[in-house]
Design an enzyme around this catalytic site. Structure first.
Site, PDB file in Angstrom:
ATOM      1  N   LYS A  59       0.874  -1.181   0.000  1.00 47.23           N
ATOM      2  CA  LYS A  59       0.000   0.000   0.000  1.00 47.23           C
ATOM      3  C   LYS A  59       0.901   1.218   0.000  1.00 47.23           C
ATOM      4  CE  LYS A  59      -2.513   1.565   3.681  1.00 47.23           C
ATOM      5  NZ  LYS A  59      -3.699   1.720   4.574  1.00 47.23           N
TER       6      LYS A  59
ATOM      7  N   SER B 299      -6.224  10.636  17.462  1.00 48.55           N
ATOM      8  CA  SER B 299      -4.867  11.027  17.052  1.00 48.55           C
ATOM      9  C   SER B 299      -4.099  11.601  18.245  1.00 48.55           C
ATOM     10  CB  SER B 299      -4.938  12.096  15.961  1.00 48.55           C
ATOM     11  OG  SER B 299      -5.846  11.732  14.965  1.00 48.55           O
TER      12      SER B 299
HETATM   13  P1  NAD Z   1      -9.839  11.973  12.226  1.00 44.28           P
HETATM   14  O1  NAD Z   1      -8.929  13.101  11.933  1.00 44.28           O
HETATM   15  O2  NAD Z   1     -11.054  11.792  11.413  1.00 44.28           O
HETATM   16  O3  NAD Z   1     -10.283  12.020  13.770  1.00 44.28           O
HETATM   17  C1  NAD Z   1      -9.314  12.263  14.769  1.00 44.28           C
HETATM   18  C2  NAD Z   1      -9.812  11.838  16.134  1.00 44.28           C
HETATM   19  O4  NAD Z   1      -8.780  12.108  17.096  1.00 44.28           O
HETATM   20  C3  NAD Z   1     -11.019  12.606  16.623  1.00 44.28           C
HETATM   21  O5  NAD Z   1     -11.703  11.801  17.554  1.00 44.28           O
HETATM   22  C4  NAD Z   1     -10.379  13.816  17.298  1.00 44.28           C
HETATM   23  O6  NAD Z   1     -11.236  14.396  18.258  1.00 44.28           O
HETATM   24  C5  NAD Z   1      -9.178  13.186  17.951  1.00 44.28           C
HETATM   25  N1  NAD Z   1      -8.035  14.076  18.078  1.00 44.28           N
HETATM   26  C6  NAD Z   1      -7.520  14.907  17.133  1.00 44.28           C
HETATM   27  N2  NAD Z   1      -6.426  15.528  17.624  1.00 44.28           N
HETATM   28  C7  NAD Z   1      -6.257  15.085  18.888  1.00 44.28           C
HETATM   29  C8  NAD Z   1      -5.306  15.354  19.913  1.00 44.28           C
HETATM   30  N3  NAD Z   1      -4.306  16.193  19.717  1.00 44.28           N
HETATM   31  N4  NAD Z   1      -5.442  14.715  21.091  1.00 44.28           N
HETATM   32  C9  NAD Z   1      -6.435  13.827  21.283  1.00 44.28           C
HETATM   33  N5  NAD Z   1      -7.353  13.524  20.351  1.00 44.28           N
HETATM   34  C10 NAD Z   1      -7.270  14.148  19.178  1.00 44.28           C
HETATM   35  O7  NAD Z   1      -8.904  10.666  12.167  1.00 44.28           O
HETATM   36  P2  NAD Z   1      -9.324   9.156  11.919  1.00 44.28           P
HETATM   37  O8  NAD Z   1      -9.215   8.849  10.468  1.00 44.28           O
HETATM   38  O9  NAD Z   1     -10.577   8.845  12.634  1.00 44.28           O
HETATM   39  O10 NAD Z   1      -8.097   8.399  12.613  1.00 44.28           O
HETATM   40  C11 NAD Z   1      -7.960   8.361  14.018  1.00 44.28           C
HETATM   41  C12 NAD Z   1      -6.611   7.774  14.375  1.00 44.28           C
HETATM   42  O11 NAD Z   1      -6.530   6.431  13.922  1.00 44.28           O
HETATM   43  C13 NAD Z   1      -5.417   8.484  13.735  1.00 44.28           C
HETATM   44  O12 NAD Z   1      -4.402   8.600  14.715  1.00 44.28           O
HETATM   45  C14 NAD Z   1      -4.977   7.555  12.626  1.00 44.28           C
HETATM   46  O13 NAD Z   1      -3.609   7.693  12.314  1.00 44.28           O
HETATM   47  C15 NAD Z   1      -5.291   6.217  13.281  1.00 44.28           C
HETATM   48  N6  NAD Z   1      -5.435   5.091  12.354  1.00 44.28           N
HETATM   49  C16 NAD Z   1      -4.968   3.890  12.764  1.00 44.28           C
HETATM   50  C17 NAD Z   1      -5.084   2.787  11.937  1.00 44.28           C
HETATM   51  C18 NAD Z   1      -4.605   1.451  12.391  1.00 44.28           C
HETATM   52  O14 NAD Z   1      -4.553   0.506  11.583  1.00 44.28           O
HETATM   53  N7  NAD Z   1      -4.272   1.271  13.643  1.00 44.28           N
HETATM   54  C19 NAD Z   1      -5.691   2.917  10.673  1.00 44.28           C
HETATM   55  C20 NAD Z   1      -6.216   4.171  10.309  1.00 44.28           C
HETATM   56  C21 NAD Z   1      -6.084   5.253  11.160  1.00 44.28           C
END
Ligand code: NAD
Length: 333
Positions: free
Chosen positions: A79, A211
Site C-alpha cells: 500500500k 490522534s
Molecule cells: P480523524 O482526523 O477523522 O479524527 C481524529 C480523532 O482524534 C477525533 O476523535 C479527534 O477528536 C481526535 N483528536 C484529534 N487531535 C487530537 C489530539 N491532539 N489529542 C487527542 N485527540 C485528538 O482521524 P481518523 O481517520 O478517525 O483516525 C484516528 C486515528 O486512527 C489516527 O491517529 C490515525 O492515524 C489512526 N489510524 C490507525 C489505523 C490502524 O490501523 N491502527 C488505521 C487508520 C487510522
C-alpha cells in the site's frame, strides 16, 4: 477447480476504484480476510516488509509504503500513500492510499485498488477480530473513545461481535460526538456521551481511535474483565492510554514488532512497564496456540497498529469480487 493466481490474472491487471470497493466488499469479508492474515502471520506464513514513511518536504505530506507477502493467502504487494494535511481544503480526504497487488507466481501486476475505504474497513475488522476472540461473551456496553472518520467504521464492526445494548462515548472534541451517536441510533443502540472516567466504569469493551499524543484513558478507570482495543496509535510518539494499564492487562497485538515501535505498547515497553515478550500476537489466539482470555476478571488489551498485510488481504478480496461480478475490465501493458 479454482484457477491458479497466474491463470486468474493472465488477462491483465484490474483497476478497482473506491466506488467499486464500497460496493463489493462487506464487513464480514473484511473480518474473514483480516482474521486469516493475522493467523498466517502468527504461524510464520505471512510477513510484513519494513515500513517506509517519509516527510517528503512538499505539501507538508507524509508518504510511505507498507508491504508484505502472505504465502497462504497468496497476496503480495504494497500500500502506497500517506497524509496530505491540505487536502481537506481541496475537497479531498487527507489520508490517500492505493494498493498494488502482484501475482506471486510471475511478479506481474494483478490489481490497482483504491485504499481509502479499505483502510477504514480493515482497521475496523482488526479491532473486531480482537473483540471476537478476546472480549467477554456477556459484553453489553461498548465504550468509544474517538469520533473521527474511523470511529463509525469501528462502531459498526464491533457491535456485530457481541450482543451490545448500549454505546458510551467520549471524545476530546465533544462537538464530533453527535455523528457517532447517529450511527448508534441507526444500529438500534442506546447512546450516551459520558466522561472518560464514566466510560471506563460502564464499558465492557473499549475502542480508542484518536490522534492523541498523550494518555486519554487512565489505568485506574478500567474495570476488571474489560477488553480494550487501542487502534489510534500508529506512529512514534502517539499515545492513547496510560502505560500503567499494560501491567494490569494481558497484552495482544496484530504484530509485536510494530506494537513496540509505533504502536501503543511503545510507551509501556519503553518505560519498562512490560517487556516485548509479554505481548502475544492475536493470531496465536486465532490459531489456538494461546488460550486468549483466562477469566472474566482479566483485562485484555489489543494493540492494533495496522499492518500492510491487512491492506493486501482486503484488497485481494475486493479485486477478486470485482472480477467475478464483471465490474472491472482487465488491462494489459
Ligand atoms: P480523524 O482526523 O477523522 O479524527 C481524529 C480523532 O482524534 C477525533 O476523535 C479527534 O477528536 C481526535 N483528536 C484529534 N487531535 C487530537 C489530539 N491532539 N489529542 C487527542 N485527540 C485528538 O482521524 P481518523 O481517520 O478517525 O483516525 C484516528 C486515528 O486512527 C489516527 O491517529 C490515525 O492515524 C489512526 N489510524 C490507525 C489505523 C490502524 O490501523 N491502527 C488505521 C487508520 C487510522
Amino acid at each position: 477447480m479454482m484457477n491458479t493466481h497466474a491463470e486468474a490474472t493472465a488477462d491483465g491487471f484490474v483497476i478497482v476504484g473506491e466506488d467499486i470497493c464500497e460496493k463489493v466488499i462487506s464487513r464480514a469479508d473484511a473480518f474473514d480476510a483480516v482474521e486469516a492474515v493475522f493467523a498466517a502471520m502468527a504461524r510464520g506464513d505471512a510477513y510484513n516488509f519494513p515500513v517506509v514513511r517519509e516527510a517528503i518536504g512538499h505539501a507538508d505530506a507524509l508518504y510511505g509504503f507498507k508491504g508484505g507477502f502472505d504465502r497462504t493467502g497468496l497476496s503480495l504487494g504494497l500500500k502506497a500513500g500517506g497524509y496530505w494535511p491540505g487536502n481537506m481544503a481541496r475537497g479531498l480526504t487527507n489520508h490517500q492510499s492505493t494498493v498494488f497487488l502482484f501475482d506471486p507466481d510471475t511478479g506481474r501486476l494483478s490489481a490497482l485498488v483504491g485504499g481509502n475505504y479499505l483502510t477504514a474497513l480493515r482497521t475496523a475488522a482488526s479491532s473486531s477480530v480482537s473483540i471476537a476472540h478476546l472480549a467477554r461473551e456477556d459484553s453489553k456496553v461498548l465504550g468509544m473513545v474517538g469520533a473521527g472518520h474511523q470511529s463509525t467504521f469501528q462502531l459498526r464492526a464491533a457491535v456485530e461481535q457481541r450482543d451490545f445494548e448500549k454505546v458510551v462515548a467520549w471524545n476530546p472534541h465533544p462537538e464530533m460526538l453527535p455523528r457517532l451517536g447517529a450511527v448508534a441510533e441507526e444500529l438500534g443502540l442506546a447512546f450516551e456521551a459520558v466522561s472518560p472516567e464514566d466510560l471506563g466504569a460502564q464499558a465492557d469493551v473499549i475502542i480508542t481511535i484518536t490522534s492523541a499524543f498523550e494518555p486519554l484513558i487512565m489505568a485506574d478507570w478500567i474495570r476488571p474483565g474489560t477488553h480494550i482495543a487501542c487502534m489510534g496509535t500508529d506512529t512514534k510518539g502517539k499515545q492513547e492510554v496510560d502505560p500503567a494499564l499494560f501491567s494490569r492487562a494481558t497484552v495482544f497485538a496484530d504484530e509485536v514488532a510494530q506494537s513496540i515501535s509505533i504502536g501503543e505498547a511503545q510507551h509501556a515497553v519503553g518505560q519498562g512497564v512490560i517487556a516485548e515478550s509479554d505481548i502475544t500476537p492475536v493470531g496465536a489466539v486465532i490459531n489456538g496456540t494461546h488460550g486468549g482470555r483466562g477469566s472474566d476478571e482479566e483485562i485484555t488489551l489489543f494493540d492494533g497498529t495496522g499492518v500492510g498485510l491487512q491492506d493486501l488481504a482486503v484488497a485481494a478480496v475486493a479485486a477478486r469480487l470485482a472480477r467475478e461480478q464483471g465490474l472491472v475490465t482487465p488491462v494489459t501493458f
